[in-house]
Design an enzyme around this catalytic site. Structure first.
Site, short mmCIF file in Angstrom:
data_model
loop_
_atom_site.label_atom_id
_atom_site.label_comp_id
_atom_site.label_asym_id
_atom_site.label_seq_id
_atom_site.Cartn_x
_atom_site.Cartn_y
_atom_site.Cartn_z
N ARG A 119 0.81 -1.22 0.00
CA ARG A 119 0.00 0.00 0.00
C ARG A 119 0.85 1.27 0.00
O ARG A 119 0.43 2.29 -0.56
CB ARG A 119 -0.94 0.00 1.20
CG ARG A 119 -2.05 -1.01 1.02
CD ARG A 119 -2.91 -1.14 2.23
NE ARG A 119 -4.11 -1.89 1.91
CZ ARG A 119 -4.95 -2.38 2.81
NH1 ARG A 119 -4.70 -2.20 4.11
NH2 ARG A 119 -6.02 -3.04 2.43
N LYS A 175 -18.43 -16.93 2.93
CA LYS A 175 -19.90 -16.83 2.93
C LYS A 175 -20.50 -16.56 1.56
O LYS A 175 -20.05 -15.66 0.84
CB LYS A 175 -20.31 -15.67 3.83
CG LYS A 175 -20.09 -15.93 5.31
CD LYS A 175 -20.64 -14.74 6.04
CE LYS A 175 -20.68 -14.96 7.53
NZ LYS A 175 -21.08 -13.72 8.20
N GLY A 183 -8.10 -8.64 -0.43
CA GLY A 183 -8.24 -9.59 0.67
C GLY A 183 -7.34 -10.80 0.57
O GLY A 183 -6.15 -10.70 0.26
N GLY A 186 -13.25 -5.06 -0.07
CA GLY A 186 -14.65 -4.66 0.13
C GLY A 186 -15.08 -3.57 -0.83
O GLY A 186 -16.17 -3.62 -1.42
P1 AMP Z 1 -13.85 -13.92 2.50
O1 AMP Z 1 -13.43 -12.84 3.44
O2 AMP Z 1 -15.33 -14.09 2.40
O3 AMP Z 1 -13.17 -13.86 1.15
O4 AMP Z 1 -13.40 -15.27 3.18
C1 AMP Z 1 -12.10 -15.51 3.56
C2 AMP Z 1 -12.13 -16.51 4.66
O5 AMP Z 1 -12.84 -17.65 4.25
C3 AMP Z 1 -10.76 -16.97 5.06
O6 AMP Z 1 -10.52 -16.58 6.39
C4 AMP Z 1 -10.84 -18.48 4.93
O7 AMP Z 1 -10.23 -19.13 6.02
C5 AMP Z 1 -12.31 -18.75 4.94
N1 AMP Z 1 -12.63 -20.01 4.27
C6 AMP Z 1 -12.46 -20.30 2.98
N2 AMP Z 1 -12.83 -21.58 2.74
C7 AMP Z 1 -13.23 -22.10 3.93
C8 AMP Z 1 -13.72 -23.36 4.32
N3 AMP Z 1 -13.85 -24.35 3.45
N4 AMP Z 1 -14.05 -23.54 5.61
C9 AMP Z 1 -13.91 -22.53 6.49
N5 AMP Z 1 -13.45 -21.33 6.17
C10 AMP Z 1 -13.11 -21.10 4.90
#
Ligand code: AMP
Length: 394
Positions: A35, A196, A352, A375
């Site tokens: 950054r 999610k 991210g 985000g």
């Molecule tokens: P996001 O911020 O939605 O892009 O999600 C990132 C997070 O999703 C990371 O901290 C990962 O550890 C988690 N993640 C990805 N795949 C899995 C999984 N199969 N089970 C649990 N956590 C997950």
């Protein structure tokens, strides 16, 4: 949107919102300078025009004044990266900050203390923004990572300025996002992962209009597997979205977009690096086990699709990539994105964890663009107005 290219900063003091929210180790060394490097062209342009730069940023999430979140920790590294001595104001607003700005000469750089030492910052407080506005003649926003927040330094402050511009980081972020949104060279492949489904619904809906293929991995994929009648053990699942994801699958079919799911998953019996693991086919996860990564057949399938694409956008890891045992899928996808880029594809990495994976592998220069704001990029691509950018146009 007016950018700093449109302006000559000679003899102007530019109040610049940068994103210097960098990771620090226990000894307060900056562990990732991405950054700081990203902000350099904007700052140098101002200085080369004959202006001076008053930099403001947040660092972490302090509750009031907390020394561990002081921006003084990054002064030395920032000076080295800019090649210009950065003076530290030791204050964010008020008499001391104003005196430091008054003493600033053309060609000099002043860094203000953490804007989030004031709760007023994230509240978008008018009075606090008015105090910040005293610290420059013109306003530049180059903090893309916080452009989706209507905070005092990112948005509210802009109303006090006649001359206000986006910096080079924001400009590049929008140009690269638009390159995908307006329809890149085909085939266009979107790779979605992360925890999610709910976080990615709007972006997936948007991508249905521009992508040929949408790969769905990561924690979010188990909601789809369960909705299709599979068993997912203890894997992440958003039960309230089971009906929705089936509708989404139908919508994709109707639009001729292929949704691609894992073939197999790597399971673990614990969220740790020394868990027992096994690989099973998708939707066949026994009780007591949890899907933590994509499996080898999936890696092969995803990699083939990705390397044959001409436009790639990637947001979200394929598994729990922060735990090495479960990072293989994410690493292999990163390699495939690099390979696609070498084959001539345009590749956009959406901030991210996916950006971290690319940077940790040293692939930052081997893909087309790594976004500095996860985000904010998602919100922009979802079609939302980013307040920090709208404020520059108001
Ligand atoms: P996001 O911020 O939605 O892009 O999600 C990132 C997070 O999703 C990371 O901290 C990962 O550890 C988690 N993640 C990805 N795949 C899995 C999984 N199969 N089970 C649990 N956590 C997950």
């Amino acid at each position: 949107m007016k950018t700093i290219k449109d302006f000559n900063f000679k003899d102007k003091k530019a109040l610049v919102r940068v994103d210097f929210n960098v990771p620090l180790d226990a000894d307060f060394n900056v562990t990732d300078t991405t950054r700081l490097k990203a902000a350099k062209p904007t700052i140098i342009k101002i200085l080369e025009d004959g202006g001076s730069a008053v930099l403001m940023s947040h660092l972490g999430r302090p509750k009031g004044v907390e020394d561990k979140f002081s921006l003084r920790h990054i002064v030395k590294t920032t000076s080295e990266i800019l090649g210009v001595e950065v003076k530290f104001a030791g204050a964010t607003v008020g008499a001391d900050a104003e005196a430091a700005v008054a003493a600033l000469e053309p060609g000099q750089v002043l860094l203000l203390e953490n804007v989030r030492f004031f709760a007023e910052e994230t509240k978008g407080d008018e009075e606090f923004a008015a105090q910040l506005a005293k610290l420059g003649d013109v306003y530049v926003n180059d903090a893309f990572g916080t452009a989706h927040r209507a905070h005092a330094s990112t948005t509210i402050v802009a109303k006090h300025f006649e001359d206000k511009f986006a910096g080079f980081v924001i400009e590049a972020e929008l140009v690269n996002a638009d390159r995908v949104l307006k329809g890149g060279d085909k085939p266009v492949t979107a790779i979605m992962g992360g925890a999610k489904v709910s976080d990615k619904i709007l972006i997936i809906e948007k991508l249905l209009d521009v992508a040929d293929t949408i790969i769905i991995g990561g924690g979010m994929s188990y909601t789809f597997a369960k909705a299709e009648g599979g068993t997912i053990g203890n894997s992440l699942c958003q039960d309230d979205l089971l009906d929705y994801v089936l509708e989404l699958e139908q919508k994709a079919k109707d639009k001729g977009v292929e949704l691609v799911f894992p073939i197999d998953n790597l399971l673990g019996d614990d969220f740790s690096n020394d868990a027992n693991t096994q690989v099973v086919l998708r939707g066949q996860i026994p009780d007591g086990w949890e899907g933590f990564d994509i499996g080898p057949q999936t890696i092969e399938k995803f990699s083939k699709i990705i390397t044959e694409s001409k436009t790639v956008i990637w947001n979200g890891p394929m598994g729990v990539s922060e735990i090495p045992l479960y990072a293989t899928g994410t690493i292999e996808v990163a390699k495939a994105v690099k390979a696609a880029t070498e084959n001539g594809a345009f590749s956009l990495i959406g901030g991210g964890d996916s950006a971290a994976a690319i940077n940790n592998l040293g692939f930052g220069d081997d893909v087309s663009y790594v976004s500095t704001g996860g985000g904010a990029l998602l919100e922009y691509m979802e079609g939302k107005t980013l307040p920090g950018i709208a404020a520059l146009e108001a």
